[in-house]
Design a protein around this motif. Structure first.
Motif, PDB file in Angstrom:
ATOM      1  N   ILE A  24       0.843  -1.203   0.000  1.00 37.98           N
ATOM      2  CA  ILE A  24       0.000   0.000   0.000  1.00 37.98           C
ATOM      3  C   ILE A  24       0.872   1.244   0.000  1.00 37.98           C
ATOM      4  O   ILE A  24       0.664   2.171  -0.800  1.00 37.98           O
ATOM      5  CB  ILE A  24      -0.947  -0.003   1.229  1.00 37.98           C
ATOM      6  N   VAL A  25       1.857   1.262   0.878  1.00 39.90           N
ATOM      7  CA  VAL A  25       2.762   2.405   0.988  1.00 39.90           C
ATOM      8  C   VAL A  25       3.540   2.610  -0.317  1.00 39.90           C
ATOM      9  O   VAL A  25       3.810   3.738  -0.723  1.00 39.90           O
ATOM     10  CB  VAL A  25       3.736   2.210   2.180  1.00 39.90           C
ATOM     11  N   ASP A  26       3.852   1.509  -0.993  1.00 38.35           N
ATOM     12  CA  ASP A  26       4.582   1.600  -2.261  1.00 38.35           C
ATOM     13  C   ASP A  26       3.694   2.067  -3.422  1.00 38.35           C
ATOM     14  O   ASP A  26       4.148   2.118  -4.561  1.00 38.35           O
ATOM     15  CB  ASP A  26       5.207   0.241  -2.620  1.00 38.35           C
ATOM     16  N   GLY A  27       2.405   2.347  -3.098  1.00 32.08           N
ATOM     17  CA  GLY A  27       1.536   2.921  -4.138  1.00 32.08           C
ATOM     18  C   GLY A  27       0.751   1.899  -4.931  1.00 32.08           C
ATOM     19  O   GLY A  27       0.489   2.102  -6.130  1.00 32.08           O
ATOM     20  N   ALA A  28       0.358   0.797  -4.306  1.00 36.50           N
ATOM     21  CA  ALA A  28      -0.460  -0.206  -5.001  1.00 36.50           C
ATOM     22  C   ALA A  28      -1.776   0.427  -5.467  1.00 36.50           C
ATOM     23  O   ALA A  28      -2.210   1.442  -4.924  1.00 36.50           O
ATOM     24  CB  ALA A  28      -0.750  -1.394  -4.084  1.00 36.50           C
ATOM     25  N   SER A  29      -2.393  -0.205  -6.467  1.00 36.21           N
ATOM     26  CA  SER A  29      -3.632   0.338  -7.041  1.00 36.21           C
ATOM     27  C   SER A  29      -4.761   0.330  -6.015  1.00 36.21           C
ATOM     28  O   SER A  29      -4.722  -0.394  -5.026  1.00 36.21           O
ATOM     29  CB  SER A  29      -4.053  -0.492  -8.249  1.00 36.21           C
ATOM     30  N   LYS A  30      -5.791   1.138  -6.294  1.00 34.18           N
ATOM     31  CA  LYS A  30      -6.970   1.198  -5.437  1.00 34.18           C
ATOM     32  C   LYS A  30      -7.613  -0.188  -5.321  1.00 34.18           C
ATOM     33  O   LYS A  30      -7.986  -0.631  -4.223  1.00 34.18           O
ATOM     34  CB  LYS A  30      -7.961   2.197  -6.041  1.00 34.18           C
ATOM     35  N   ALA A  31      -7.716  -0.884  -6.449  1.00 34.65           N
ATOM     36  CA  ALA A  31      -8.337  -2.211  -6.448  1.00 34.65           C
ATOM     37  C   ALA A  31      -7.504  -3.173  -5.591  1.00 34.65           C
ATOM     38  O   ALA A  31      -8.060  -3.947  -4.803  1.00 34.65           O
ATOM     39  CB  ALA A  31      -8.451  -2.751  -7.876  1.00 34.65           C
ATOM     40  N   TYR A  32      -6.178  -3.098  -5.755  1.00 37.84           N
ATOM     41  CA  TYR A  32      -5.323  -3.982  -4.967  1.00 37.84           C
ATOM     42  C   TYR A  32      -5.534  -3.730  -3.482  1.00 37.84           C
ATOM     43  O   TYR A  32      -5.719  -4.663  -2.695  1.00 37.84           O
ATOM     44  CB  TYR A  32      -3.850  -3.776  -5.344  1.00 37.84           C
ATOM     45  N   CYS A  33      -5.481  -2.460  -3.059  1.00 40.14           N
ATOM     46  CA  CYS A  33      -5.663  -2.113  -1.651  1.00 40.14           C
ATOM     47  C   CYS A  33      -6.994  -2.652  -1.127  1.00 40.14           C
ATOM     48  O   CYS A  33      -7.059  -3.304  -0.084  1.00 40.14           O
ATOM     49  CB  CYS A  33      -5.621  -0.601  -1.459  1.00 40.14           C
ATOM     50  N   ALA A  34      -8.090  -2.388  -1.889  1.00 41.07           N
ATOM     51  CA  ALA A  34      -9.422  -2.806  -1.443  1.00 41.07           C
ATOM     52  C   ALA A  34      -9.497  -4.323  -1.325  1.00 41.07           C
ATOM     53  O   ALA A  34     -10.123  -4.858  -0.402  1.00 41.07           O
ATOM     54  CB  ALA A  34     -10.474  -2.305  -2.418  1.00 41.07           C
ATOM     55  N   SER A  35      -8.836  -5.024  -2.236  1.00 38.50           N
ATOM     56  CA  SER A  35      -8.941  -6.489  -2.276  1.00 38.50           C
ATOM     57  C   SER A  35      -8.253  -7.162  -1.093  1.00 38.50           C
ATOM     58  O   SER A  35      -8.515  -8.329  -0.792  1.00 38.50           O
ATOM     59  CB  SER A  35      -8.314  -7.024  -3.567  1.00 38.50           C
ATOM     60  N   ARG A  36      -7.379  -6.435  -0.375  1.00 40.12           N
ATOM     61  CA  ARG A  36      -6.604  -7.064   0.704  1.00 40.12           C
ATOM     62  C   ARG A  36      -7.482  -7.500   1.877  1.00 40.12           C
ATOM     63  O   ARG A  36      -7.087  -8.369   2.657  1.00 40.12           O
ATOM     64  CB  ARG A  36      -5.473  -6.130   1.179  1.00 40.12           C
ATOM     65  N   GLY A  37      -8.659  -6.867   2.020  1.00 32.78           N
ATOM     66  CA  GLY A  37      -9.577  -7.289   3.087  1.00 32.78           C
ATOM     67  C   GLY A  37      -9.965  -8.746   2.903  1.00 32.78           C
ATOM     68  O   GLY A  37      -9.841  -9.565   3.826  1.00 32.78           O
ATOM     69  N   GLU A  38     -10.402  -9.109   1.714  1.00 31.33           N
ATOM     70  CA  GLU A  38     -10.796 -10.484   1.405  1.00 31.33           C
ATOM     71  C   GLU A  38      -9.565 -11.395   1.398  1.00 31.33           C
ATOM     72  O   GLU A  38      -9.624 -12.526   1.877  1.00 31.33           O
ATOM     73  CB  GLU A  38     -11.491 -10.558   0.034  1.00 31.33           C
ATOM     74  N   TYR A  39      -8.475 -10.858   0.829  1.00 31.64           N
ATOM     75  CA  TYR A  39      -7.254 -11.654   0.727  1.00 31.64           C
ATOM     76  C   TYR A  39      -6.796 -12.122   2.109  1.00 31.64           C
ATOM     77  O   TYR A  39      -6.556 -13.310   2.335  1.00 31.64           O
ATOM     78  CB  TYR A  39      -6.158 -10.813   0.041  1.00 31.64           C
ATOM     79  N   MET A  40      -6.728 -11.175   3.067  1.00 32.64           N
ATOM     80  CA  MET A  40      -6.227 -11.521   4.402  1.00 32.64           C
ATOM     81  C   MET A  40      -7.230 -12.384   5.164  1.00 32.64           C
ATOM     82  O   MET A  40      -6.840 -13.318   5.868  1.00 32.64           O
ATOM     83  CB  MET A  40      -5.853 -10.247   5.165  1.00 32.64           C
ATOM     84  N   SER A  41      -8.529 -12.096   5.012  1.00 29.03           N
ATOM     85  CA  SER A  41      -9.567 -12.985   5.555  1.00 29.03           C
ATOM     86  C   SER A  41      -9.332 -14.411   5.077  1.00 29.03           C
ATOM     87  O   SER A  41      -9.391 -15.372   5.849  1.00 29.03           O
ATOM     88  CB  SER A  41     -10.949 -12.573   5.037  1.00 29.03           C
ATOM     89  N   GLY A  42      -9.110 -14.523   3.781  1.00 27.67           N
ATOM     90  CA  GLY A  42      -8.956 -15.833   3.149  1.00 27.67           C
ATOM     91  C   GLY A  42      -7.724 -16.570   3.649  1.00 27.67           C
ATOM     92  O   GLY A  42      -7.768 -17.787   3.888  1.00 27.67           O
ATOM     93  N   MET A  43      -6.619 -15.829   3.823  1.00 25.37           N
ATOM     94  CA  MET A  43      -5.379 -16.433   4.316  1.00 25.37           C
ATOM     95  C   MET A  43      -5.609 -17.055   5.693  1.00 25.37           C
ATOM     96  O   MET A  43      -5.227 -18.193   5.968  1.00 25.37           O
ATOM     97  CB  MET A  43      -4.268 -15.370   4.406  1.00 25.37           C
ATOM     98  N   ILE A  44      -6.249 -16.262   6.574  1.00 32.66           N
ATOM     99  CA  ILE A  44      -6.492 -16.730   7.943  1.00 32.66           C
ATOM    100  C   ILE A  44      -7.464 -17.903   7.941  1.00 32.66           C
ATOM    101  O   ILE A  44      -7.238 -18.933   8.598  1.00 32.66           O
ATOM    102  CB  ILE A  44      -7.050 -15.569   8.821  1.00 32.66           C
ATOM    103  N   LEU A  45      -8.551 -17.756   7.156  1.00 35.54           N
ATOM    104  CA  LEU A  45      -9.590 -18.787   7.139  1.00 35.54           C
ATOM    105  C   LEU A  45      -9.024 -20.109   6.596  1.00 35.54           C
ATOM    106  O   LEU A  45      -9.333 -21.194   7.129  1.00 35.54           O
ATOM    107  CB  LEU A  45     -10.787 -18.325   6.292  1.00 35.54           C
ATOM    108  N   ALA A  46      -8.177 -20.042   5.560  1.00 31.16           N
ATOM    109  CA  ALA A  46      -7.587 -21.258   4.971  1.00 31.16           C
ATOM    110  C   ALA A  46      -6.778 -22.001   6.028  1.00 31.16           C
ATOM    111  O   ALA A  46      -6.900 -23.217   6.197  1.00 31.16           O
ATOM    112  CB  ALA A  46      -6.718 -20.896   3.770  1.00 31.16           C
TER     113      ALA A  46
END
Lengths: 432, 432
Positions: free
Chosen positions: A100-122
């Motif tokens: 995020i700090v390195d300037g990732a896209s808006k879509a990438y930033c928004a998608s991290r909520g599901e991504y991190m949920s998914g990592m933990i849930l898996a």
């Protein structure tokens, strides 16, 4: 049973909710679990996705996002700690923040909520984790079915059972892209369609789709079964249901959607099916919309006049007004349109109807509500219309329009706006 | 009360009927009496007008018409003799025969039935006789209002009370011309309009217009009052009433028409009025037509599509098929047309709907009957729809279509052809 199970934000709001999800998954053993980002566990909570959008905005303006990102970190850390999970949450959070700090896209930033949920849930479920970026191809906000199906076969089939985060996919360049509408619901629907699932379970915090607006009927009951077509009619009339985009992929293959409540998994929920062969009840659901207006056109012998209808509908078309219904008598036709579409254009429309249709009279009336009484078995069941109108008569509702005959599914009734809630309540109480 | 009274053929079939007419005229004192030609007094009788047409045809083919004309002579002679009237019937009959033999026009020959009726009736009543040839101007089968009004003022006003034979008038050259449709009814209506009558009495052999087809309900009752508009709806649906052309002149001026029975003058009959302010009964009348067919067009989101309706109705317009009704659901529209109009064109129409409207599905069904339940006070009366549909449910009629909302006057219901009579009987028995 090949099951795809999607869990909404409230189903993953905290460790307690994660535990409920695990219990459900252990019982029904879905091949694919699609998580949302953690939602609000209580009213004071922020939505993770909103926080991540804020981080992106701050960075985009050259500002620090530390404080906001700490709220994100705290949520995930608490979940992992409460689950007593052997999971490198710090590593995941640090990596995400760096992007995020390195300037990732808006879509990438928004998608991290599901991504991190998914990592933990898996990790918690002991399922494989598959990143949808490599599976679901999105172009212009829509999924590309052919590429997605190929990628599912190549990259997903061997990984099941697995967790695939919702809400996003990848474009042709391998960049993260989010869906414009439908969120995680559409991810689950697409994956269910691609693996030809037997059922697409959609776990929420409600016990199914209600047969009527709970603002009108406080103890409104969920519909046990509803067909895709019934749902379309209810949703057109304003009932809150799944987004059409989220239904489309499974509907094509006639895969049922099962709306269930994570907090009360024993409850039946609502099963959305392709066809209802035997109707459960006569009336499946009731929905309505207010604020229509009516242009009543009167002309002797209009039915003997070639082109009358074409001229009439053309007036509305050229004024960019969608016609909702057009009931006709012997020497009269009513054109029913949404007030918001025609407000301010009344004089122009009446003038044009005068020029093109040469009517005997044109009247306008406002404040019409339309109520759709929907049920697959209804139209072919004798006596339903009688019960319907008897219930309206008993509650002193005056009926301004009745329209039945086009659809096998519904009767549409027009009443005054002021009778709207009373009419819906009368019908609901008669049939439920 | 300025009254114009028209008497139909059966009211003047013989001397006994003439006597009834005299009794009626002496009571209500009409300013203008409009007689038809003598009709059938019994089943063996010929209609005078038919005989006169035959005479014309015979002469036209260079043949003698003596035998046929003797039948005409005998009828009029018997009437005059039975009335013991001091009237030169032989002179009248001889003069008329001479004109026919000399090659008078078809219209002239046909008009002599009314002319001779009128001559006898005028003498019998002691009224003046006025020949409509000099009063009513007809061009192309239609009356010329301006010329007629002028001639009424100039030539008729001073002659009242008078007898003016029905069925014919004169053209600009002063030749006799008959009306193409409406017969003597239209003569009475025109004269009532021209003298601004308070009532146009139309004396027949029935006790008014029946509320329902007597072939379905054997003891069908006449409607006490019916508005012009209600009558239009009933007549469109096949109820046998006055010809539209005969209603038009008085309708324009809101002059009521009173349908009365010459044989039972004490009975109330049916009063046709411009507006019914307070409805006598909830349902004034019921009429229906069989043999409609339905094109059911299904398309998701059709209401969001610009021009969908225009494209759909254009398909029917280009195939010269009149659309009777077009009820619509959420994702569906039904186009209801007469079977006779669309038979044999089904494939072409479906193909064209496919090309222009790109529907999800098009279905056809046949054997639909439409029933119009007509009554001015009906739509605004709460509970009418409930009673209507309860009565249909109780007689196990399945409702395929309901259309209410365009007209303040009627509800139109679609049922299977096989349920047609049962449905009408059920509704009639509920409301009468």
């Amino acid at each position: 049973m090949k099951i795809v199970a999607k869990f909404g934000g409230s189903s993953l709001a905290n460790a307690k909710q994660f535990a409920k999800v695990k219990a459900i998954v252990e019982k029904s053993k879905p091949l694919i679990v699609v998580p949302s980002a953690p939602g609000k566990a209580n009213k004071k909570d922020y939505k993770i996705t909103d926080l991540l959008y804020m981080c992106h905005q701050l960075v985009d303006h050259g500002l620090h996002c530390d404080e906001v990102y700490q709220l994100v970190e705290s949520r995930y850390r608490t979940i992992v700690a409460d689950l007593a999970l052997d999971f490198d949450v710090d590593g995941m959070l640090k990596e995400t923040k760096q992007a995020i700090v390195d300037g990732a896209s808006k879509a990438y930033c928004a998608s991290r909520g599901e991504y991190m949920s998914g990592m933990i849930l898996a990790k918690y479920l002991g399922y494989a984790f598959v990143d949808p970026k490599d599976i679901i191809r999105i172009a212009d906000g829509q999924w590309n079915e052919a590429v997605t199906r190929r990628q599912v076969t190549e990259k997903l089939q061997g990984q099941m059972p697995c967790v695939v985060p919702g809400f996003y996919g990848g474009d042709a360049q391998g960049e993260v892209v989010t869906f414009s509408r439908g969120g995680s619901d559409i991810t689950g629907s697409i994956l269910a369609a691609c693996i030809a699932a037997d059922c697409y379970e959609n776990w929420t915090d409600v016990s199914g789709l209600l047969a009527v607006d709970p603002n009108i009927i406080a103890d409104a009951k969920p519909m046990p079964r509803v067909s895709y077509k019934e749902l379309r009619e209810l949703s057109y009339m304003g009932a809150m249901v799944l987004h059409e985009d989220a239904i489309f992929p499974v509907k094509e293959q006639k895969i049922p959607i099962h709306i269930k409540n994570t907090n009360c998994p024993a409850e039946a929920g609502t099963l959305i099916v392709a066809d209802i062969e035997q109707s459960d009840g006569v009336v499946t659901g009731i929905a309505g919309r207010q604020d229509f207006m009516v242009f009543s056109v009167e002309k002797a012998f209009l039915h003997e006049e070639t082109g009358f209808y074409r001229k009439l509908v053309s007036v509305f078309e050229t004024n960019r007004i969608t016609i909702a219904h057009m009931p006709s008598g012997i020497d009269s036709v009513s054109v029913i349109v949404a007030e918001k579409d025609a407000r301010g254009k009344e004089e122009k429309i009446i003038k044009e109807i005068g020029i093109y249709c040469a009517p005997d009279a044109v009247d306008i009336s406002y404040q019409l509500s339309l109520i759709a009484v929907v049920g697959q078995g209804m139209v072919s069941t004798k006596g339903v219309a009688a019960r319907l109108f008897k219930s309206l008569a008993a509650s002193a509702v005056n009926i301004r329009m009745i329209n039945q005959g086009a659809s096998e599914l519904s009767i549409i009734i027009g009443v005054e706006n002021r009778d709207f809630e009373q009419a819906i309540a009368a019908i609901y109480n008669e049939f439920h």
